[in-house]
Design an enzyme around this catalytic site. Sequence first.
Site, short mmCIF file in Angstrom:
data_model
loop_
_atom_site.label_atom_id
_atom_site.label_comp_id
_atom_site.label_asym_id
_atom_site.label_seq_id
_atom_site.Cartn_x
_atom_site.Cartn_y
_atom_site.Cartn_z
N GLY A 122 0.78 -1.25 0.00
CA GLY A 122 0.00 0.00 0.00
C GLY A 122 0.80 1.28 0.00
O GLY A 122 0.25 2.35 0.27
N ILE A 124 0.07 6.01 4.48
CA ILE A 124 0.21 5.44 5.82
C ILE A 124 1.21 4.28 5.79
O ILE A 124 2.01 4.12 6.70
CB ILE A 124 -1.17 4.99 6.35
CG1 ILE A 124 -2.03 6.24 6.64
CG2 ILE A 124 -1.03 4.12 7.58
CD1 ILE A 124 -3.47 5.94 7.03
N GLN A 134 1.34 -1.33 -6.59
CA GLN A 134 0.12 -1.80 -7.26
C GLN A 134 0.27 -1.90 -8.78
O GLN A 134 -0.29 -2.79 -9.39
CB GLN A 134 -1.04 -0.86 -6.92
CG GLN A 134 -2.36 -1.34 -7.46
CD GLN A 134 -3.45 -0.28 -7.37
OE1 GLN A 134 -3.24 0.77 -6.76
NE2 GLN A 134 -4.57 -0.55 -7.97
N VAL A 166 -3.87 -6.61 -5.59
CA VAL A 166 -4.60 -7.62 -4.80
C VAL A 166 -5.87 -8.12 -5.48
O VAL A 166 -6.49 -9.07 -5.00
CB VAL A 166 -4.92 -7.13 -3.36
CG1 VAL A 166 -3.65 -6.97 -2.54
CG2 VAL A 166 -5.76 -5.86 -3.37
N ALA A 221 -12.55 2.21 -3.35
CA ALA A 221 -13.95 2.20 -3.81
C ALA A 221 -14.03 3.21 -4.94
O ALA A 221 -13.32 4.23 -4.91
CB ALA A 221 -14.89 2.60 -2.68
N TYR A 268 -18.49 8.73 3.56
CA TYR A 268 -17.61 7.55 3.63
C TYR A 268 -18.35 6.32 3.08
O TYR A 268 -17.75 5.41 2.52
CB TYR A 268 -17.13 7.34 5.07
CG TYR A 268 -15.87 6.52 5.17
CD1 TYR A 268 -14.68 6.95 4.58
CD2 TYR A 268 -15.86 5.30 5.85
CE1 TYR A 268 -13.53 6.19 4.66
CE2 TYR A 268 -14.71 4.54 5.95
CZ TYR A 268 -13.54 4.99 5.36
OH TYR A 268 -12.40 4.23 5.45
N LYS A 295 -15.07 -1.41 5.77
CA LYS A 295 -14.19 -1.38 6.95
C LYS A 295 -14.79 -2.21 8.10
O LYS A 295 -14.04 -2.82 8.88
CB LYS A 295 -13.92 0.05 7.42
CG LYS A 295 -13.06 0.88 6.47
CD LYS A 295 -11.67 0.30 6.27
CE LYS A 295 -10.74 1.28 5.57
NZ LYS A 295 -9.49 0.63 5.12
N ILE A 349 -6.13 11.47 7.56
CA ILE A 349 -4.82 11.99 7.13
C ILE A 349 -4.92 12.28 5.64
O ILE A 349 -5.47 11.48 4.89
CB ILE A 349 -3.71 10.93 7.35
CG1 ILE A 349 -3.63 10.50 8.82
CG2 ILE A 349 -2.36 11.46 6.88
CD1 ILE A 349 -2.65 9.36 9.09
N ALA A 391 -5.57 8.33 -1.21
CA ALA A 391 -6.87 7.65 -1.03
C ALA A 391 -7.89 8.62 -0.40
O ALA A 391 -9.05 8.64 -0.80
CB ALA A 391 -6.69 6.42 -0.15
#
Length: 256
Positions: free
Chosen positions: A13, A20, A40, A65, A95, A157, A164, A193, A197
């Site tokens: 990631g 992060i 990726q 992935v 998403a 979100y 999540k 943060i 993304a």
Amino acid sequence: MGFLAGKKILITGVASNRSIAWGCAAAMHRQGAEIALTYQNDKLKSRVEEMAHQCGSDLVLPLDVAQDADIDAAFKALGERWDGLDGIVHSIAFAPREQLEGDYIDAVTREGFNTAHEISSYSFAALAKAGRGLMAGRNGALVTMTYLGSVRAVPNYNVMGIAKASLEANVRYLAASLGPHGTRVNAVSAGPIRTLAAAGISNFRDMLKQVEERTPLRRTVTIEEVGNAAAFLCSDLASGITGDVLYVDTGYNILG
Ligand code: 0WD
């Protein structure tokens, strides 16, 4: 000597120096871990190679992935370089952008729902499954990144919050599966943060402002702070912790 000395850790990631995952890689390198990074797609390859170099590593592997063949190839390549694996950091979510704005019930579609769940939740189980052979019997740990939108209806979100929630349930089920083999599984729930993304979430700036005004520490969290917590969870200092979600959010989640 750092508290991760001698540990070999795979970190997924990393997309930029704001990711992060990059906070995790830097923190774990500071604590003495050997690091492998994944990227990726080809556009990210040279950037991620350069970032691995900063962590003293030349172990950089392609990994989308969504592709089973990529997952198999990444762990095969890892097994050829390392005799085992002590940690996996899963710092991946996706998403479609139109899912992340407006009212949930208007935005959600079958395809958007499935994509968010596949990339943001299933992929954690897929990495755990592919890595379990290399990790068995080493007191290793898996860590994933989640967000408060899993347990609260956070504006915009939307389907990512549901993904999540699935990811956090995944943490508990994987912890139950892998615990008998000596592997722990936890999540860090990070405060907002500004990353690539996060830029996809409508009105993200308002989320940051609200946190700065209300949270106990009156500031947003940094990738260094999230990285330090992930490093702790991957280390033997956290040997009694599994199946848990650790909030690293300057205290925002305690507010009513
Ligand atoms: O406020 C935030 N930034 C928070 C992020 C608060 C709480 C949690 N998180 C989570 C995210 O949901 C995610 O799970 O932290 C994780 C890392 O996110 P990030 O560091 O904020 O974002 P970013 O730097 O963009 O890294 C995520 C990366 C992707 O970046 P882009 O922006 O290019 O989609 O996840 C990777 C990709 O590199 N990714 C994939 N990797 C492999 N295969 C895939 C995929 N199919 N899809 C996305």
